[in-house]
Design a protein around this motif. Structure first.
Motif, short mmCIF file in Angstrom:
data_model
loop_
_atom_site.label_atom_id
_atom_site.label_comp_id
_atom_site.label_asym_id
_atom_site.label_seq_id
_atom_site.Cartn_x
_atom_site.Cartn_y
_atom_site.Cartn_z
N LYS A 67 0.83 -1.20 0.00
CA LYS A 67 0.00 0.00 0.00
C LYS A 67 0.87 1.26 0.00
O LYS A 67 0.56 2.24 -0.68
CB LYS A 67 -0.91 -0.01 1.22
CG LYS A 67 -1.88 1.17 1.27
CD LYS A 67 -2.86 1.04 2.43
CE LYS A 67 -3.85 2.20 2.43
NZ LYS A 67 -4.84 2.09 3.52
N TYR A 68 1.98 1.19 0.75
CA TYR A 68 2.87 2.35 0.79
C TYR A 68 3.51 2.61 -0.58
O TYR A 68 3.58 3.74 -1.04
CB TYR A 68 3.95 2.11 1.84
CG TYR A 68 4.87 3.31 2.05
CD1 TYR A 68 4.57 4.29 2.98
CD2 TYR A 68 6.05 3.43 1.30
CE1 TYR A 68 5.41 5.38 3.17
CE2 TYR A 68 6.89 4.52 1.48
CZ TYR A 68 6.57 5.49 2.43
OH TYR A 68 7.40 6.57 2.60
N SER A 70 2.44 1.78 -3.43
CA SER A 70 1.48 2.06 -4.51
C SER A 70 0.71 3.36 -4.29
O SER A 70 -0.25 3.63 -5.00
CB SER A 70 0.50 0.89 -4.64
OG SER A 70 -0.25 0.75 -3.45
N SER A 71 1.11 4.13 -3.27
CA SER A 71 0.35 5.35 -2.96
C SER A 71 1.24 6.59 -2.93
O SER A 71 1.22 7.36 -1.97
CB SER A 71 -0.36 5.19 -1.61
OG SER A 71 -1.17 4.06 -1.58
N ASN A 74 -0.01 10.49 -1.95
CA ASN A 74 -1.25 10.42 -1.17
C ASN A 74 -0.88 10.33 0.31
O ASN A 74 -0.69 9.23 0.85
CB ASN A 74 -2.08 9.21 -1.59
CG ASN A 74 -3.47 9.20 -0.94
OD1 ASN A 74 -3.70 9.83 0.09
ND2 ASN A 74 -4.39 8.46 -1.56
N ALA A 77 -2.95 7.88 2.61
CA ALA A 77 -2.70 6.46 2.36
C ALA A 77 -1.32 6.05 2.88
O ALA A 77 -1.14 4.95 3.41
CB ALA A 77 -2.82 6.15 0.88
N LEU A 78 -0.35 6.93 2.72
CA LEU A 78 1.01 6.63 3.22
C LEU A 78 1.01 6.50 4.74
O LEU A 78 1.68 5.62 5.29
CB LEU A 78 1.98 7.73 2.77
CG LEU A 78 2.27 7.81 1.27
CD1 LEU A 78 3.17 9.00 0.96
CD2 LEU A 78 2.93 6.52 0.78
#
Length: 304
Positions: A67-68, A70-71, A74, A77-78
């Motif tokens: 998730k980190y 791919s964001s 943002n 999200a990070l």
């Protein structure tokens, strides 16, 4: 720069996680048949939960890392990704830290002991003594079993010491509970610590069985002889595998059924137990006189 640093940290954590689970990983439903009391049940559940929690923590680390990465751009999200990874790593530290503390204090706290025998129908008790030697038992297990027996408030100990060499039952149990060898005698009252070989101690099976019986019901009994006193030459008492018991307290003392029940519980735990009086095995009802009083020297003889 921060992204590169985080990528390095994530790669390291992911590698550690994969290394920890390298090889064949099998997580099966816990075998509750190995747990024979509430304490052992808790250990089974704890060990199973430890495996599940560790697996989920690794999954969350991977999820947070992806998730980190791919964001970018943002912030929300990070931040969420960092929190996921931090919480997962923190959870692993708590889980395995608790395991290491328990294992350091006492390895038995993280292991399920296989129960020897189980209560059931009363098996017949052969009159001969067992001739098969028991498997070697870790001395630490013997010490723990002796301490467990001492915890049982419904067990008392005779102060009789026929050989007058400090071989009364309580002194013998205390010695083993303190990781020492007990006084072991012979039929001619030649007594020494650890017996003739210097390394004779009490049977783990015997101690554990007596403790389980005492802690598992309300019957009160007294241990009247272990490795001391005068027995037949070559008796298993002098090998730490024999015990004499009497029932004490309340109406149970004069109830043959209670004596028969205790004999059955001992036999169910791999002992060879019999009611005995005058050196002869008898039916438990024959331990009593016509007026209901117990005959002199009447007791239960049990050997492992």
């Amino acid at each position: 720069m921060k992204k590169i640093f985080f990528l390095i940290i994530f790669t390291f954590l992911f590698s550690v996680a994969i290394s920890a689970y390298a090889g064949e990983f099998i997580l099966s439903f816990p075998d509750f048949s190995t747990a024979t009391n509430p304490g052992q049940f808790v250990i089974v559940v704890y060990n199973y939960a430890l495996g599940i929690s560790g697996t989920l923590a690794v999954i969350m680390i991977v999820y947070g890392g992806l998730k980190y990465l791919s964001s970018p751009g943002n912030p929300s999200a990070l931040t969420d990704a960092k929190d996921i990874i931090f919480n997962a790593v923190f959870g692993i530290i708590i889980l395995f830290g608790a395991f290491m503390i328990l294992n350091t204090i006492n390895p038995a706290l993280t292991q399920v002991k296989q129960q020897i025998g189980s209560l059931g129908p009363i098996p017949p008790a052969p009159s001969q003594e067992p001739i098969v030697s028991p498997a070697p038992i870790n001395s630490n297990q013997v010490t723990i079993a002796a301490r467990k027996l001492l915890w049982a408030s419904n067990v008392s100990y005779s102060q009789l010491d026929e050989c007058k060499k400090g071989a009364d039952p309580k002194s013998i149990i205390d010695a083993v509970a303190n990781s020492d060898f007990p006084i072991v005698c012979t039929s001619t009252c030649e007594c020494k610590k650890g017996g003739s070989s210097g390394n004779i101690t009490l049977s783990y099976d015997m101690l554990d069985s007596l403790a389980e019986i005492a802690l598992g019901n309300n019957a009160s009994f007294r241990i009247t002889s272990l490795t001391g006193d005068k027995h037949a030459a070559g008796s298993l008492h002098y090998q730490g595998r024999g015990v004499d018991i009497t029932i004490v307290g309340g109406v149970d003392v004069r109830d043959p059924n209670q004596w028969t029940k205790l004999v059955g519980e001992l036999n169910a735990r791999k002992a060879i137990a019999n009611c005995e009086v005058g050196g002869h095995f008898v039916d438990c009802k024959d331990l009593f006189n016509a007026d209901g009083s117990k005959k002199e020297g009447a007791h239960i003889d049990a050997k492992w």
